[in-house]
Design an enzyme around this catalytic site. Sequence first.
Site, PDB file in Angstrom:
ATOM      1  CE  LYS A 139      30.960  53.393  41.817  1.00 31.37           C
ATOM      2  NZ  LYS A 139      30.994  52.846  40.444  1.00 31.37           N
TER       3      LYS A 139
ATOM      4  CE  LYS B 100      29.656  43.299  38.185  1.00 27.87           C
ATOM      5  NZ  LYS B 100      30.770  43.361  39.123  1.00 27.87           N
TER       6      LYS B 100
HETATM    7  N1  LIG Z   1      38.031  45.041  37.760  1.00 28.04           N
HETATM    8  C1  LIG Z   1      37.577  45.283  38.983  1.00 28.04           C
HETATM    9  O1  LIG Z   1      37.702  46.381  39.507  1.00 28.04           O
HETATM   10  C2  LIG Z   1      36.932  44.192  39.784  1.00 28.04           C
HETATM   11  C3  LIG Z   1      36.875  42.889  39.341  1.00 28.04           C
HETATM   12  N2  LIG Z   1      36.337  41.933  40.140  1.00 28.04           N
HETATM   13  C4  LIG Z   1      36.221  40.559  39.700  1.00 28.04           C
HETATM   14  O2  LIG Z   1      37.507  40.019  39.410  1.00 28.04           O
HETATM   15  C5  LIG Z   1      37.382  39.026  38.384  1.00 28.04           C
HETATM   16  C6  LIG Z   1      38.311  39.386  37.237  1.00 28.04           C
HETATM   17  O3  LIG Z   1      37.945  40.680  36.767  1.00 28.04           O
HETATM   18  P1  LIG Z   1      38.972  41.610  35.975  1.00 28.04           P
HETATM   19  O4  LIG Z   1      40.351  41.280  36.375  1.00 28.04           O
HETATM   20  O5  LIG Z   1      38.474  42.982  36.094  1.00 28.04           O
HETATM   21  O6  LIG Z   1      38.699  41.117  34.491  1.00 28.04           O
HETATM   22  P2  LIG Z   1      39.657  41.212  33.216  1.00 28.04           P
HETATM   23  O7  LIG Z   1      38.762  41.220  32.065  1.00 28.04           O
HETATM   24  O8  LIG Z   1      40.639  42.307  33.358  1.00 28.04           O
HETATM   25  O9  LIG Z   1      40.452  39.810  33.282  1.00 28.04           O
HETATM   26  C7  LIG Z   1      39.786  38.586  33.322  1.00 28.04           C
HETATM   27  C8  LIG Z   1      40.832  37.485  33.383  1.00 28.04           C
HETATM   28  O10 LIG Z   1      40.143  36.244  33.579  1.00 28.04           O
HETATM   29  C9  LIG Z   1      40.524  35.341  32.546  1.00 28.04           C
HETATM   30  N3  LIG Z   1      39.422  34.439  32.232  1.00 28.04           N
HETATM   31  C10 LIG Z   1      38.284  34.711  31.552  1.00 28.04           C
HETATM   32  N4  LIG Z   1      37.547  33.584  31.412  1.00 28.04           N
HETATM   33  C11 LIG Z   1      38.244  32.594  32.043  1.00 28.04           C
HETATM   34  C12 LIG Z   1      38.036  31.211  32.238  1.00 28.04           C
HETATM   35  N5  LIG Z   1      36.959  30.600  31.727  1.00 28.04           N
HETATM   36  N6  LIG Z   1      38.968  30.509  32.948  1.00 28.04           N
HETATM   37  C13 LIG Z   1      40.069  31.121  33.430  1.00 28.04           C
HETATM   38  N7  LIG Z   1      40.334  32.428  33.256  1.00 28.04           N
HETATM   39  C14 LIG Z   1      39.438  33.146  32.571  1.00 28.04           C
HETATM   40  C15 LIG Z   1      40.871  36.239  31.359  1.00 28.04           C
HETATM   41  O11 LIG Z   1      41.670  35.545  30.413  1.00 28.04           O
HETATM   42  C16 LIG Z   1      41.615  37.339  32.072  1.00 28.04           C
HETATM   43  O12 LIG Z   1      42.946  36.949  32.350  1.00 28.04           O
HETATM   44  C17 LIG Z   1      35.895  39.011  38.002  1.00 28.04           C
HETATM   45  O13 LIG Z   1      35.217  38.043  38.746  1.00 28.04           O
HETATM   46  C18 LIG Z   1      35.431  40.389  38.414  1.00 28.04           C
HETATM   47  O14 LIG Z   1      34.037  40.463  38.627  1.00 28.04           O
HETATM   48  C19 LIG Z   1      35.874  42.204  41.406  1.00 28.04           C
HETATM   49  C20 LIG Z   1      35.927  43.476  41.896  1.00 28.04           C
HETATM   50  C21 LIG Z   1      36.379  44.589  41.092  1.00 28.04           C
HETATM   51  O1  LIG Z   2      34.054  49.887  41.006  1.00 30.87           O
HETATM   52  C1  LIG Z   2      32.871  49.640  41.110  1.00 30.87           C
HETATM   53  O2  LIG Z   2      32.014  50.487  41.301  1.00 30.87           O
HETATM   54  C2  LIG Z   2      32.354  48.226  40.989  1.00 30.87           C
HETATM   55  C3  LIG Z   2      33.375  47.140  40.911  1.00 30.87           C
HETATM   56  C4  LIG Z   2      32.678  45.841  40.687  1.00 30.87           C
HETATM   57  O3  LIG Z   2      31.940  45.696  39.733  1.00 30.87           O
HETATM   58  C5  LIG Z   2      32.849  44.755  41.635  1.00 30.87           C
HETATM   59  O4  LIG Z   2      33.334  44.968  42.740  1.00 30.87           O
HETATM   60  O5  LIG Z   2      32.459  43.615  41.298  1.00 30.87           O
END
Ligand SMILES: NC(=O)C1=CN([C@@H]2O[C@H](COP(=O)(O)OP(=O)(O)OC[C@H]3O[C@@H](n4cnc5c(N)ncnc54)[C@H](O)[C@@H]3O)[C@@H](O)[C@H]2O)C=CC1
Ligand SMILES: O=C(O)CCC(=O)C(=O)O
Length: 423
Positions: free
Chosen positions: A79, A115
């Site tokens: 997952k 992933k």
């Molecule tokens: N969405 C989810 O449920 C989960 C996300 N994550 C992690 O959290 C982090 C953010 O993910 P999301 O919020 O989902 O992504 P998102 O796509 O919603 O937002 C990404 C954010 O990071 C910024 N960003 C991108 N490149 C950048 C850079 N070079 N320098 C600074 N900021 C930058 C973007 O402008 C945006 O504000 C990632 O590492 C992701 O793997 C972890 C667990 C779950």
């Molecule tokens: O919601 C999920 O199954 C995975 C979320 C995820 O990609 C992460 O935790 O980095």
Amino acid sequence: MVADNGANETNEQFDVLKSTQTVIKKALDKLGYPNEVYDLLKEPVRMMTVRIPVRMDDDSIEIFTGYRAQHNDAVGPTKGGVRFHPNVSEKEVKALSIWMSLKAGIVDLPYGGGKGGIVCDPREMSFRELEGISRGYVRAISQIVGPTKDIPAPDVFTNSQIMAWMMDEYSRIDEFNNPGFITGKPIVLGGSHGRETATAKGVTICIDEAAKQKGIDIEGARVVVQGFGNAGSFLAKFMHDKGAKVIGISDAYGGLHDPDGLDIEYLLDRRDSFGTVTNLFKNTITNEELLELDCDILVPAAIENQITEKNANSIKASIIVEAANGPTTLEATRILSDRGILLVPDVLASAGGVTVSYFEWVQNNQGYYWTEDEVEEKLHKVIVKGFANVYRTAENRKVDMRLAAYMVGVRKMAEASRFRGWI
Ligand SMILES: NC(=O)C1=CN([C@@H]2O[C@H](COP(=O)(O)OP(=O)(O)OC[C@H]3O[C@@H](n4cnc5c(N)ncnc54)[C@H](O)[C@@H]3O)[C@@H](O)[C@H]2O)C=CC1
Ligand SMILES: O=C(O)CCC(=O)C(=O)O
């Protein structure tokens, strides 16, 4: 223009797969497992590379490269999310799949880690092109995914709309409506209440637990958040709602700083679907400056390799909670730990997302849906327990929180692999 994350795969420090393997090895050694367990767990059991042709709006055909890694399926189906980003690489996807296995182990979900990622920049693609690439990816990986095999979800630059297209494509291939194939869907398609905010909720719970340990009052605490997407923007809102002062936020293009606290409601209202908001302002700071701001709590919520040996000594926060996957290098982890900074590692701090994804899958499988309050209550219990296990392990075994989290996370899949007779 796409911001570069500064990570150079040829530089060992920034090789996320190599550093993950280093910590896995240390964790297994500490737990007394023989070397063959490491040999099995150091790489995904399955890795698929696909080429996805997409007809673009100008009628040309562009071929995109995509990946799906399945780390270990001894405990259950794999997952994990799918990332659309120009810097996606095979090594990154492999490391991300290992982190998913560890998260599942820490919060005790019946999964292994998976992933996926596609090398593309969705910010420069139309809605129609995004639908094409999403459907093309599912067609390409359809043989190795499915509700009992490997269940995708959102990650960087993917969202519930993309999950909806992917679910629809899979349902066409499978010839029946199959909501349990993917999580993070819109509620009307079988999504779970609370999934959109789950990652940030999980991070908030970890901040509460870490603040208790450090004797920091959340009310009035100064918080800095790097990244203003799904994880970062909701986190900023939750901290603001709890009375903290969010003094800095950033996106890929820069950061905003106000020592008196930013207007989070306004920023949330103005951010676009890719988490971009700083382009609306003239007085911005760089992401490097943002990380070094004087604050109590720092939350990297963007991409990998942001806190390195170069800036670890300049970080002022006393708590760092990693919402992003892999934001801190190993050398930086050592420096921060030596400085007495409490670092809550990604594999624990960001596990709220996959936890509620698991709840979504359970609800899809049983066809009976829970209220937002029910989901939140369950999530709270899971993360508090995960934090306590990792914190206790760090104290008892006298190791940093990252190694402790790996020790907690790796055990279940090692045991499951052993019982199955794989090692
Ligand atoms: N969405 C989810 O449920 C989960 C996300 N994550 C992690 O959290 C982090 C953010 O993910 P999301 O919020 O989902 O992504 P998102 O796509 O919603 O937002 C990404 C954010 O990071 C910024 N960003 C991108 N490149 C950048 C850079 N070079 N320098 C600074 N900021 C930058 C973007 O402008 C945006 O504000 C990632 O590492 C992701 O793997 C972890 C667990 C779950
Ligand atoms: O919601 C999920 O199954 C995975 C979320 C995820 O990609 C992460 O935790 O980095």
